[in-house]
Design an enzyme around this catalytic site. Sequence first.
Site, PDB file in Angstrom:
ATOM      1  N   ASN A  13      73.572 101.981  69.530  1.00 48.53           N
ATOM      2  CA  ASN A  13      73.090 102.946  68.532  1.00 48.53           C
ATOM      3  C   ASN A  13      72.692 104.220  69.265  1.00 48.53           C
ATOM      4  O   ASN A  13      71.661 104.257  69.920  1.00 48.53           O
ATOM      5  CB  ASN A  13      71.901 102.349  67.765  1.00 48.53           C
ATOM      6  CG  ASN A  13      71.323 103.341  66.767  1.00 48.53           C
ATOM      7  OD1 ASN A  13      71.921 104.381  66.496  1.00 48.53           O
ATOM      8  ND2 ASN A  13      70.157 103.023  66.225  1.00 48.53           N
ATOM      9  N   HIS A  99      67.249 101.183  59.520  1.00 50.52           N
ATOM     10  CA  HIS A  99      66.646 101.276  60.853  1.00 50.52           C
ATOM     11  C   HIS A  99      65.181 101.689  60.701  1.00 50.52           C
ATOM     12  O   HIS A  99      64.840 102.476  59.823  1.00 50.52           O
ATOM     13  CB  HIS A  99      67.412 102.296  61.704  1.00 50.52           C
ATOM     14  CG  HIS A  99      67.030 102.234  63.144  1.00 50.52           C
ATOM     15  ND1 HIS A  99      65.871 102.803  63.622  1.00 50.52           N
ATOM     16  CD2 HIS A  99      67.628 101.638  64.199  1.00 50.52           C
ATOM     17  CE1 HIS A  99      65.785 102.562  64.923  1.00 50.52           C
ATOM     18  NE2 HIS A  99      66.834 101.855  65.300  1.00 50.52           N
ATOM     19  N   GLU A 171      64.601  94.098  65.105  1.00 52.83           N
ATOM     20  CA  GLU A 171      64.115  95.156  65.995  1.00 52.83           C
ATOM     21  C   GLU A 171      62.599  95.304  65.826  1.00 52.83           C
ATOM     22  O   GLU A 171      62.145  96.018  64.930  1.00 52.83           O
ATOM     23  CB  GLU A 171      64.788  96.494  65.643  1.00 52.83           C
ATOM     24  CG  GLU A 171      66.280  96.500  65.865  1.00 52.83           C
ATOM     25  CD  GLU A 171      66.786  97.894  66.244  1.00 52.83           C
ATOM     26  OE1 GLU A 171      67.601  97.964  67.169  1.00 52.83           O
ATOM     27  OE2 GLU A 171      66.360  98.897  65.643  1.00 52.83           O
ATOM     28  N   GLY A 177      62.356 101.853  72.187  1.00 48.51           N
ATOM     29  CA  GLY A 177      62.097 103.004  73.057  1.00 48.51           C
ATOM     30  C   GLY A 177      60.865 102.816  73.930  1.00 48.51           C
ATOM     31  O   GLY A 177      60.348 103.782  74.496  1.00 48.51           O
TER      32      GLY A 177
HETATM   33  P1  13P Z   1      66.051 101.289  72.384  1.00 48.30           P
HETATM   34  O1  13P Z   1      67.099 100.371  72.948  1.00 48.30           O
HETATM   35  O2  13P Z   1      66.168 102.688  72.896  1.00 48.30           O
HETATM   36  O3  13P Z   1      64.688 100.707  72.479  1.00 48.30           O
HETATM   37  O4  13P Z   1      66.373 101.418  70.820  1.00 48.30           O
HETATM   38  C1  13P Z   1      66.578 100.270  70.078  1.00 48.30           C
HETATM   39  C2  13P Z   1      67.053 100.667  68.738  1.00 48.30           C
HETATM   40  O5  13P Z   1      66.318 101.212  67.943  1.00 48.30           O
HETATM   41  C3  13P Z   1      68.454 100.390  68.418  1.00 48.30           C
HETATM   42  O6  13P Z   1      68.723 100.607  67.082  1.00 48.30           O
END
Ligand code: 13P
Length: 256
Positions: A13, A99, A171, A177
């Site tokens: 993503n 998301h 998630e 992040g």
């Molecule tokens: P990161 O891998 O940057 O933590 O993001 C995860 C994410 O939100 C994927 O949709």
Amino acid sequence: MNRRYRKTIIAGNWKMNKTPAETKDFIAQLKPHAARAKWCDIVLCAPYIDLPAAVKAAKNTRVDIAAQNMHHEPGGAYTGEVSGQMLRALGVKYVVVGHSERRQYFGETDESVSQKVRAALECGLRPIVCVGESMAQREKNLTLDYVRMQVKTVFWGVDAKDVKKVVVAYEPIWAIGAGAAATAQQADEVGRAIRECIREIYGARCARSVTILYGGSMNPKNAGELLSMPDVDGGLVGGASLDCDGFVQIIEQANQ
Ligand code: 13P
């Protein structure tokens, strides 16, 4: 992963990153590696304006293209929006729905996410639906109840025959992040609860056919352990998908 019953998917993503030219270069670099990854489906979730370049570059490769959002109506007076029909016409195969960044910054709710899931399936797109708890919810021990509630809402009105077209991405908001992912045990526990919830609605056969991804700071170092868990069938990778070498390292671990 459990390849006997369901596909392994690694999806990158990109969020609000990369131009059409960068998209083209990335896919050219990814292509030979993708050809070797026979056991793992590869998806790139690109910004709208990159989608034509992405679809073109990914033609006749093992890479499928996803949008990061869509509107639930097929067309109409919705300035700035893009419909599933438009995405299909372009050759896009998947769409990320719900998301946490869209829920947090753009007012999406479980109800609007549920509408989008049904609209995506109706026009032939495979939704990658995101669910996951906040740190406050985890600390209050509400994770499993909250995620179960989200899963029930997003599957509302989805026909049994379409269930396996839906990809669920767990998630945890606190891991996105953050630099530190959930542990493999945490990811697997919630993955198992998601599958159990699908089983309660649709039965065991449907439930075991659904691919459940983990997302939140997945990287080449932690991917192997996360992917070794039975209810982690792949990854939705943010930051670590922006660099092709790192992304390929994750794909290689999913292909083992
Ligand atoms: P990161 O891998 O940057 O933590 O993001 C995860 C994410 O939100 C994927 O949709």
